[in-house]
Design an enzyme around this catalytic site. Structure first.
Site, PDB file in Angstrom:
ATOM      1  N   ARG A  18      67.641  44.828 -70.543  1.00 42.38           N
ATOM      2  CA  ARG A  18      66.913  44.868 -69.274  1.00 42.38           C
ATOM      3  C   ARG A  18      67.335  46.125 -68.507  1.00 42.38           C
ATOM      4  O   ARG A  18      68.512  46.504 -68.530  1.00 42.38           O
ATOM      5  CB  ARG A  18      67.240  43.625 -68.425  1.00 42.38           C
ATOM      6  CG  ARG A  18      67.052  42.284 -69.163  1.00 42.38           C
ATOM      7  CD  ARG A  18      65.605  41.994 -69.489  1.00 42.38           C
ATOM      8  NE  ARG A  18      64.742  42.024 -68.327  1.00 42.38           N
ATOM      9  CZ  ARG A  18      64.617  40.999 -67.478  1.00 42.38           C
ATOM     10  NH1 ARG A  18      65.285  39.876 -67.676  1.00 42.38           N
ATOM     11  NH2 ARG A  18      63.803  41.068 -66.452  1.00 42.38           N
ATOM     12  N   PRO A  69      58.817  37.390 -63.052  1.00 42.29           N
ATOM     13  CA  PRO A  69      58.819  37.000 -61.631  1.00 42.29           C
ATOM     14  C   PRO A  69      60.219  36.553 -61.203  1.00 42.29           C
ATOM     15  O   PRO A  69      60.949  35.965 -61.989  1.00 42.29           O
ATOM     16  CB  PRO A  69      57.858  35.820 -61.576  1.00 42.29           C
ATOM     17  CG  PRO A  69      57.069  35.878 -62.818  1.00 42.29           C
ATOM     18  CD  PRO A  69      57.935  36.531 -63.845  1.00 42.29           C
ATOM     19  N   GLU A  70      60.561  36.851 -59.967  1.00 44.63           N
ATOM     20  CA  GLU A  70      61.859  36.449 -59.452  1.00 44.63           C
ATOM     21  C   GLU A  70      61.718  35.110 -58.732  1.00 44.63           C
ATOM     22  O   GLU A  70      60.610  34.625 -58.505  1.00 44.63           O
ATOM     23  CB  GLU A  70      62.357  37.522 -58.462  1.00 44.63           C
ATOM     24  CG  GLU A  70      62.188  38.923 -58.995  1.00 44.63           C
ATOM     25  CD  GLU A  70      63.496  39.676 -59.213  1.00 44.63           C
ATOM     26  OE1 GLU A  70      64.559  39.162 -58.848  1.00 44.63           O
ATOM     27  OE2 GLU A  70      63.434  40.775 -59.775  1.00 44.63           O
TER      28      GLU A  70
END
Ligand SMILES: [Zn+2]
Length: 274
Positions: free
Chosen positions: A264, A2-3
């Protein structure tokens, strides 16, 4: 993962549902949480506030008890009415906090601990957080200094570093770099002051835009939404999740590569982000 804006929205939703209300039930699968609850019960305390600090969620109860949770990769908080069936299985439940009107459930959260409000400022992880992009008193000068203190780190990786600025996750990382025309693999020392300024300002703008009401989660590109009103992830973003598809500015096929220590995924346009 989640950001920052996701955590911010979760905190705001929890705050609206729970703040000012007495806790009627507390449950957790984490022994270290239930041990504190047995000694100094959470039940009966008021929920004072729920706030985001970077990607940490801090739930403060009367008496100065603070529950810190971090969603990491798969964690989430849900709000239900009492008796309403959950969207996730009970085996995914980690924490339940109930009031008379609402039941807040944390699913698959791996990081959870009790803290004392008076010592919060000395908490190692919280103390190290860079300026919070969603905070009203965000300090761009401090963020710039922290970013420039890491000259060897590639632009994409420095944006993910929560000690530089708190709030950017993997989606916004690619989106912000594209918006500023910055190649993700450029080391910080190769960035101009203008590019650094653009990255910080754009990160703040994207995150803030996504915590306003009525917008689908994570929107940086609204061109398609204006015309088709569709809301699929691939239609809300400039580059993230769009490898091989044409760049929305120049039609060059977008690229994808794992980057950094944690590999990532980074999406970028080889033409717009040379
Ligand atoms: Zn392009």
């Amino acid at each position: 993962m989640p950001e920052g804006d996701t955590i911010f929205r979760a905190a705001r939703t929890l705050q609206r549902a729970l703040a000012g209300k007495p806790v009627t039930a507390f449950e957790s699968v984490f022994p270290k949480l239930t041990r504190v609850h047995e000694d100094t019960p959470v039940t009966g305390r008021l929920v004072d506030s729920v706030a985001a600090a970077g990607k940490h969620l801090l739930m403060t109860f009367s008496g100065g008890l603070v529950l810190r949770t971090h969603m990491r990769m798969n964690g989430s908080w849900h709000i239900y009415r009492p008796g309403e069936s959950w969207q996730r299985g009970r085996r995914d439940m980690r924490i339940v906090i109930a009031t008379a009107d609402f039941v807040a459930v944390a699913f698959n959260i791996t990081v959870a601990e009790w803290l004392e409000q008076r010592t919060l400022g000395r908490h190692e992880e919280l103390k190290r957080l860079g300026p919070d992009l969603l905070s009203e008193d965000f300090d761009p000068v401090e963020a710039t200094a922290r970013l420039k203190a890491r000259p060897d780190v590639e632009a994409a990786d420095v944006l993910l570093n929560q000690r530089v600025m708190a709030g950017i996750g993997n989606v916004y990382k690619s989106e912000v770099l594209f918006a500023c025309g910055v190649n993700p693999f450029t080391p910080v020392r190769g960035l101009t002051d203008e590019q650094v300024g653009c990255l910080i300002a754009t990160a703040r703008r994207f995150l803030r835009a996504n915590v306003t009401e009525g917008l689908a989660a994570m929107t940086t590109y609204t061109g398609f939404r204006r015309t088709t009103r569709r809301d699929a992830p691939g239609e809300r973003l400039w580059v993230y999740g769009r490898a091989g598809e044409p760049c929305r500015k120049c039609a060059t096929p977008l690229k994808l590569a794992p980057q950094g220590r944690d590999a990532r995924l980074t999406y970028w346009c080889p033409s717009c982000q040379r």
